[in-house]
Design an enzyme around this catalytic site. Structure first.
Site, PDB file in Angstrom:
ATOM      1  N   LYS A 122      31.039  91.938  67.039  1.00 45.81           N
ATOM      2  CA  LYS A 122      29.786  92.565  67.487  1.00 45.81           C
ATOM      3  C   LYS A 122      30.060  94.049  67.626  1.00 45.81           C
ATOM      4  O   LYS A 122      31.193  94.447  67.878  1.00 45.81           O
ATOM      5  CB  LYS A 122      29.363  92.002  68.851  1.00 45.81           C
ATOM      6  CG  LYS A 122      27.891  92.144  69.156  1.00 45.81           C
ATOM      7  CD  LYS A 122      27.094  91.014  68.559  1.00 45.81           C
ATOM      8  CE  LYS A 122      25.606  91.214  68.675  1.00 45.81           C
ATOM      9  NZ  LYS A 122      24.882  89.986  68.281  1.00 45.81           N
ATOM     10  N   ASP A 162      20.799  93.564  65.349  1.00 40.26           N
ATOM     11  CA  ASP A 162      20.620  92.981  66.685  1.00 40.26           C
ATOM     12  C   ASP A 162      19.566  93.878  67.342  1.00 40.26           C
ATOM     13  O   ASP A 162      18.793  94.540  66.626  1.00 40.26           O
ATOM     14  CB  ASP A 162      21.949  92.936  67.459  1.00 40.26           C
ATOM     15  CG  ASP A 162      21.883  92.069  68.719  1.00 40.26           C
ATOM     16  OD1 ASP A 162      21.949  90.834  68.603  1.00 40.26           O
ATOM     17  OD2 ASP A 162      21.731  92.619  69.835  1.00 40.26           O
TER      18      ASP A 162
HETATM   19  P1  NDP Z   1      14.627  93.662  68.689  1.00 40.03           P
HETATM   20  O1  NDP Z   1      15.191  95.003  68.915  1.00 40.03           O
HETATM   21  O2  NDP Z   1      13.902  93.370  67.427  1.00 40.03           O
HETATM   22  O3  NDP Z   1      13.649  93.261  69.888  1.00 40.03           O
HETATM   23  C1  NDP Z   1      14.107  93.240  71.197  1.00 40.03           C
HETATM   24  C2  NDP Z   1      12.948  92.924  72.124  1.00 40.03           C
HETATM   25  O4  NDP Z   1      13.436  92.678  73.432  1.00 40.03           O
HETATM   26  C3  NDP Z   1      11.964  94.080  72.255  1.00 40.03           C
HETATM   27  O5  NDP Z   1      10.690  93.574  72.532  1.00 40.03           O
HETATM   28  C4  NDP Z   1      12.530  94.833  73.458  1.00 40.03           C
HETATM   29  O6  NDP Z   1      11.591  95.649  74.135  1.00 40.03           O
HETATM   30  C5  NDP Z   1      12.988  93.699  74.337  1.00 40.03           C
HETATM   31  N1  NDP Z   1      14.118  94.153  75.143  1.00 40.03           N
HETATM   32  C6  NDP Z   1      15.313  94.599  74.702  1.00 40.03           C
HETATM   33  N2  NDP Z   1      16.098  94.978  75.717  1.00 40.03           N
HETATM   34  C7  NDP Z   1      15.372  94.758  76.827  1.00 40.03           C
HETATM   35  C8  NDP Z   1      15.628  94.944  78.188  1.00 40.03           C
HETATM   36  N3  NDP Z   1      16.811  95.426  78.625  1.00 40.03           N
HETATM   37  N4  NDP Z   1      14.653  94.604  79.057  1.00 40.03           N
HETATM   38  C9  NDP Z   1      13.445  94.122  78.620  1.00 40.03           C
HETATM   39  N5  NDP Z   1      13.155  93.930  77.339  1.00 40.03           N
HETATM   40  C10 NDP Z   1      14.094  94.239  76.448  1.00 40.03           C
HETATM   41  O7  NDP Z   1      15.852  92.644  68.876  1.00 40.03           O
HETATM   42  P2  NDP Z   1      15.998  91.124  68.407  1.00 40.03           P
HETATM   43  O8  NDP Z   1      14.687  90.446  68.446  1.00 40.03           O
HETATM   44  O9  NDP Z   1      16.788  91.117  67.165  1.00 40.03           O
HETATM   45  O10 NDP Z   1      16.958  90.537  69.551  1.00 40.03           O
HETATM   46  C11 NDP Z   1      16.468  89.890  70.726  1.00 40.03           C
HETATM   47  C12 NDP Z   1      17.553  89.001  71.315  1.00 40.03           C
HETATM   48  O11 NDP Z   1      17.953  88.025  70.343  1.00 40.03           O
HETATM   49  C13 NDP Z   1      18.861  89.719  71.710  1.00 40.03           C
HETATM   50  O12 NDP Z   1      19.413  89.043  72.812  1.00 40.03           O
HETATM   51  C14 NDP Z   1      19.749  89.508  70.475  1.00 40.03           C
HETATM   52  O13 NDP Z   1      21.120  89.619  70.811  1.00 40.03           O
HETATM   53  C15 NDP Z   1      19.357  88.083  70.124  1.00 40.03           C
HETATM   54  N6  NDP Z   1      19.634  87.636  68.763  1.00 40.03           N
HETATM   55  C16 NDP Z   1      19.186  88.318  67.676  1.00 40.03           C
HETATM   56  C17 NDP Z   1      19.405  87.837  66.393  1.00 40.03           C
HETATM   57  C18 NDP Z   1      18.863  88.492  65.183  1.00 40.03           C
HETATM   58  O14 NDP Z   1      19.040  87.926  64.093  1.00 40.03           O
HETATM   59  N7  NDP Z   1      18.191  89.615  65.268  1.00 40.03           N
HETATM   60  C19 NDP Z   1      20.201  86.613  66.176  1.00 40.03           C
HETATM   61  C20 NDP Z   1      20.557  85.917  67.391  1.00 40.03           C
HETATM   62  C21 NDP Z   1      20.293  86.436  68.614  1.00 40.03           C
HETATM   63  P3  NDP Z   1      11.648  97.247  73.973  1.00 40.03           P
HETATM   64  O15 NDP Z   1      11.210  97.496  72.560  1.00 40.03           O
HETATM   65  O16 NDP Z   1      10.736  97.779  75.001  1.00 40.03           O
HETATM   66  O17 NDP Z   1      13.080  97.639  74.201  1.00 40.03           O
HETATM   67  O1  2IT Z   2      23.416  87.495  67.762  1.00 38.39           O
HETATM   68  C1  2IT Z   2      23.396  87.238  66.545  1.00 38.39           C
HETATM   69  O2  2IT Z   2      23.723  86.133  66.104  1.00 38.39           O
HETATM   70  C2  2IT Z   2      22.918  88.283  65.634  1.00 38.39           C
HETATM   71  N1  2IT Z   2      22.524  89.352  66.089  1.00 38.39           N
HETATM   72  C3  2IT Z   2      22.940  88.054  64.146  1.00 38.39           C
HETATM   73  C4  2IT Z   2      24.320  88.300  63.595  1.00 38.39           C
HETATM   74  C5  2IT Z   2      24.441  88.280  62.098  1.00 38.39           C
HETATM   75  O3  2IT Z   2      25.546  88.596  61.628  1.00 38.39           O
HETATM   76  O4  2IT Z   2      23.479  87.960  61.392  1.00 38.39           O
END
Ligand code: NDP
Ligand code: 2IT
Length: 449
Positions: A122, A162
């Protein structure tokens, strides 16, 4: 077991999120350690909690006013026992070693659960993309890659997106890597479709979560159709979780961002979701604007004086936390259970605090930890790597079919491991034990390295 927690706390006392992620695994894998005395002899836990390598670097860049800026960049290369380091990059002001070590630690087990040859890693930076222009984001990404490129490669370490890192950032990062190396390889996943990306990668995490939820309900002869669902976040994972929930006939009533949440009792339909996708991915606006566009929707701003999040107080059947870590504490968990929630599936990484998890398990809630439920994203990243190696581009049905099969298998393997190690029906134990055994056996095969 006590001593390993004491050791990591003494070594890095400020890394609270990392301690939390490790404690959860240490507490749940005890039966596997008891069944395999060689694990203790070979000090597998001690080895697992120490990253193979940590890279930290300065990221200098120039903002649009001509003012120099400096951020801190990181890559945690956690574990390469079963494949090249693999995991996302996070750009958010809260990024530090504790957050990235917890994410890299969880990623190692999650990647093992996918059944694909992926190690754990990461990275990211304490850079805040909010309010920055495209040109500023590009200059930041170029500077970040100017250091990172020497540490990564398609057979070494393959970053992805992420929080704060999506298609735009992956494009800028890939362009700079290609220029520095003079190589067009699958060094990053989440690329755009016309230059090496995989179909279904943007959708994969959210879709995978909903497939996992459907599998959990199916065990009891139930289904998502007609269920009322709470979803938090409004980024990549939240958007495609909502899309698939709508597909399956569920009613989604909430979304959020760091400013607050909306509740739309009429339900978020496909047309409203398209509005959210434009708002978030193109206009980079705030979720509050949903309430202006759809009268009858209530927007509740974040109240920093409150110890719980009102989003989790709405009556519902299912909850999908898809924003960030520790967004459901003990009090929130109590509100969810009191409001009728019987299924919690984690789209985000570690969104529930240990007290929250205990409350769900005590209340008999069907609870799926992120490392199992959100593994669809990294799984399709693995499929993107496979397509890049073969210089092929699979059709949508091929990738979607494989994603569904992978989520079904993770679900089956979690249940089997939970049963075998004395906690039938407990997905937390199942995911931790199944991921742990796969990684540890590979480490032991490869000797003390
Ligand atoms: P994005 O940046 O696309 O979206 C994040 C969302 O969460 C936004 O709406 C953001 O709001 C909100 N957010 C982020 N930080 C905070 C905070 N500290 N407090 C309140 N709201 C918050 O990210 P993802 O959708 O990709 O990721 C979301 C979660 O999923 C994370 O935990 C990530 O690690 C996990 N994840 C992502 C994967 C992926 O493929 N993308 C895979 C597996 C897990 P704002 O815009 O206001 O910050
Ligand atoms: O938390 C996660 O699994 C991710 N942000 C996706 C990682 C990846 O390599 O696609």
């Amino acid at each position: 077991m006590q001593t390993i927690m004491e050791k990591i706390k003494a070594r890095d006392p400020e890394q609270k999120e990392f301690h939390q992620a490790v404690a959860e695994v240490v507490e749940t894998v005890r039966p596997a350690l008891d069944a395999h005395p060689e694990y203790r002899h070979q000090k597998v836990l001690e080895r697992l909690v120490e990253p193979e390598r940590i890279i930290m670097f300065r990221v200098p860049w120039m903002d649009d006013r001509g003012e120099p800026q400096v951020n801190r960049g990181f890559r945690i290369e956690m574990n390469s026992a079963i494949g090249p380091y693999k995991g996302g990059l996070r750009f958010h002001p809260s990024v530090n070693l504790s957050i990235l070590k917890f994410l890299a630690f969880e990623q190692t087990f999650k990647n093992a659960l996918t059944s694909l040859p992926l190690g754990g890693g990461k990275g990211g930076a304490d850079f805040d993309p909010k309010g920055k222009t495209d040109n500023e984001v590009m200059r930041f990404c170029q500077s970040f890659m100017t250091e990172l490129y020497r540490h990564i490669g398609p057979d070494t370490d393959v970053p992805a997106g992420d929080i704060g890192v999506g298609a735009r950032e992956i494009g800028f990062l890939f362009g700079m890597y290609k220029r520095l190396r003079n190589e067009f390889t699958g060094v990053l996943t989440g690329k755009s479709l016309n230059w090496g990306g995989s179909l279904i990668r943007p959708e994969a995490t959210g879709y995978g979560c909903v497939h996992f939820a459907a599998e959990m309900l199916a065990v009891g002869g139930d289904a998502l159709a007609g269920k009322t669902c709470l979803v938090s976040g409004s980024g990549n994972v939240a958007q495609y979780t909502v899309e698939k929930l709508i597909d399956r006939g569920a009613r989604v009533v909430t979304l959020s961002d760091s400013s607050g949440h909306i509740c739309d009792e009429a339900g978020i339909d496909a047309q409203k979701l398209a509005f959210v996708m434009r708002l978030k991915n193109v206009q980079r606006g705030r979720i509050q604007e949903y309430a202006d566009a759809y009268p009858g929707t209530v927007f509740t701003p974040v109240d920093p004086t409150r110890s719980s999040n009102p989003l989790w107080e709405h009556a519902a059947d299912c909850a999908f936390p898809c924003a960030t870590e520790n967004e459901i504490n003990g009090e929130d968990a109590r509100h969810l259970v009191a409001g009728g929630v019987r299924l919690v599936v984690e789209g985000a990484n570690m969104p529930t605090t240990p007290e929250g998890i205990d409350h769900f398990l005590d209340a008999g809630v069907l609870y799926a930890p992120g490392k199992a439920a959100n593994a669809g994203g990294v799984a399709v990243s693995g499929l993107e790597m496979a397509q890049n190696s073969m210089r092929l581009h699979w059709p949508r049905e091929e990738v979607e079919g494989r994603l569904q099969m992978i989520m079904k298998n993770i679900h089956k393997n979690c249940l089997a491991a939970a049963e075998r190690y004395g906690s039938p029906g407990n997905y937390l134990v199942g995911a931790n034990v199944a991921g742990f055994i796969k990684v540890v056996d590979a480490m032991l095969d490869q000797g003390l390295v």
